[in-house]
Design a protein around this motif. Structure first.
Motif, PDB file in Angstrom:
ATOM      1  N   GLN A 116       0.901  -1.257  -0.036  1.00  0.00           N
ATOM      2  CA  GLN A 116      -0.037  -0.082  -0.069  1.00  0.00           C
ATOM      3  C   GLN A 116       0.759   1.229   0.415  1.00  0.00           C
ATOM      4  O   GLN A 116       0.366   2.253  -0.039  1.00  0.00           O
ATOM      5  N   GLY A 117       2.206   1.251   0.243  1.00  0.00           N
ATOM      6  CA  GLY A 117       2.964   2.335   0.106  1.00  0.00           C
ATOM      7  C   GLY A 117       2.930   3.126   1.315  1.00  0.00           C
ATOM      8  O   GLY A 117       3.326   4.379   1.536  1.00  0.00           O
ATOM      9  N   THR A 118       2.539   2.392   2.385  1.00  0.00           N
ATOM     10  CA  THR A 118       2.391   3.100   3.596  1.00  0.00           C
ATOM     11  C   THR A 118       3.908   3.159   4.641  1.00  0.00           C
ATOM     12  O   THR A 118       4.598   2.313   3.873  1.00  0.00           O
ATOM     13  N   VAL A 119       3.816   3.711   5.764  1.00  0.00           N
ATOM     14  CA  VAL A 119       5.067   3.666   6.433  1.00  0.00           C
ATOM     15  C   VAL A 119       5.460   2.277   6.772  1.00  0.00           C
ATOM     16  O   VAL A 119       4.895   1.470   7.295  1.00  0.00           O
ATOM     17  N   ASP A 120       6.923   1.888   6.734  1.00  0.00           N
ATOM     18  CA  ASP A 120       7.313   0.516   6.957  1.00  0.00           C
ATOM     19  C   ASP A 120       7.478   0.751   8.534  1.00  0.00           C
ATOM     20  O   ASP A 120       7.923   1.408   9.227  1.00  0.00           O
TER      21      ASP A 120
END
Length: 207
Positions: A166-170
């Protein structure tokens, strides 16, 4: 026999993964995701630069990451901006008093004309997610612990894969910065000692 297996495992190098290499830059064809990301990144740059009505920009050519600094400096100079390379990763622009808007506009246009290829940034899918998670658990977290970053939580595969997709924060990076707050130089030392991505991931062919 059991002892021999353990010794062989201990002597073995890091796990190898069969990542598909990316094409040469002249064979790169942006996907729909790439073009959406290109437009999004330009929109962010326009907002950060205070450009209320950004002009239409036509892509001249896509770049490999290592080309970006030199190409941007040359493009900016062609547009009358005093631009100089600072290192392999960056450049500096100098604006005369009252010329900040023109300088920011030149940077926007050059960034739009010469974008960095975006297949290297596409969200991983399927087997890629499994390999990245395996590298995280088996290689990176133990290496980070050896470097003094102990007690980092091992996320579940589902949580980690979801963040990547989702391209959210790792979540691992969030905890690392919350727990240790490494500055730029300390973080770079960690990445050098413990590469976060496994060998072969998103590598591309060059001349």
């Amino acid at each position: 026999m059991a002892v021999s297996v353990l010794l062989l495992s201990a002597c073995a190098g890091p796990p190898q993964y069969d990542f598909e290499p990316l094409p040469r830059i002249e064979d790169y064809r942006p996907s729909e995701w790439d073009m959406d990301k290109y437009g999004e990144d330009l929109g962010v740059l326009a907002a950060e630069s205070g450009i209320a009505h950004p002009p239409e920009v036509e892509i001249v050519r896509w770049l490999n990451p290592e080309e970006r600094v030199d190409v941007m400096v040359a493009c900016l100079r062609d547009k009358g901006v005093d631009a100089r390379r600072t290192d392999d990763l960056g450049y500096r622009m100098t604006s005369p008093p009252g010329q900040e808007e023109q300088t920011n506009l030149a940077r926007y246009v050059c960034s739009g004309q010469y974008p960095v290829r975006l297949d290297i940034a596409r969200p991983p899918t399927g087997q890629e997610q499994r390999w990245l998670y395996d590298h995280l658990i088996r290689v990176w977290l133990p290496c980070a612990e050896d470097e003094g970053y102990s007690d980092l939580t091992r996320p579940s595969f589902d949580d980690y894969a979801s963040a990547l997709q989702q391209g959210t924060v790792d979540p691992v990076m969030v905890e690392l910065h919350q727990s240790y707050s490494p500055d730029q130089w300390v973080a770079e030392e960690l990445w050098e000692a413990c590469p976060y991505w496994p060998e072969g991931y998103r590598q591309y062919e060059t001349d």
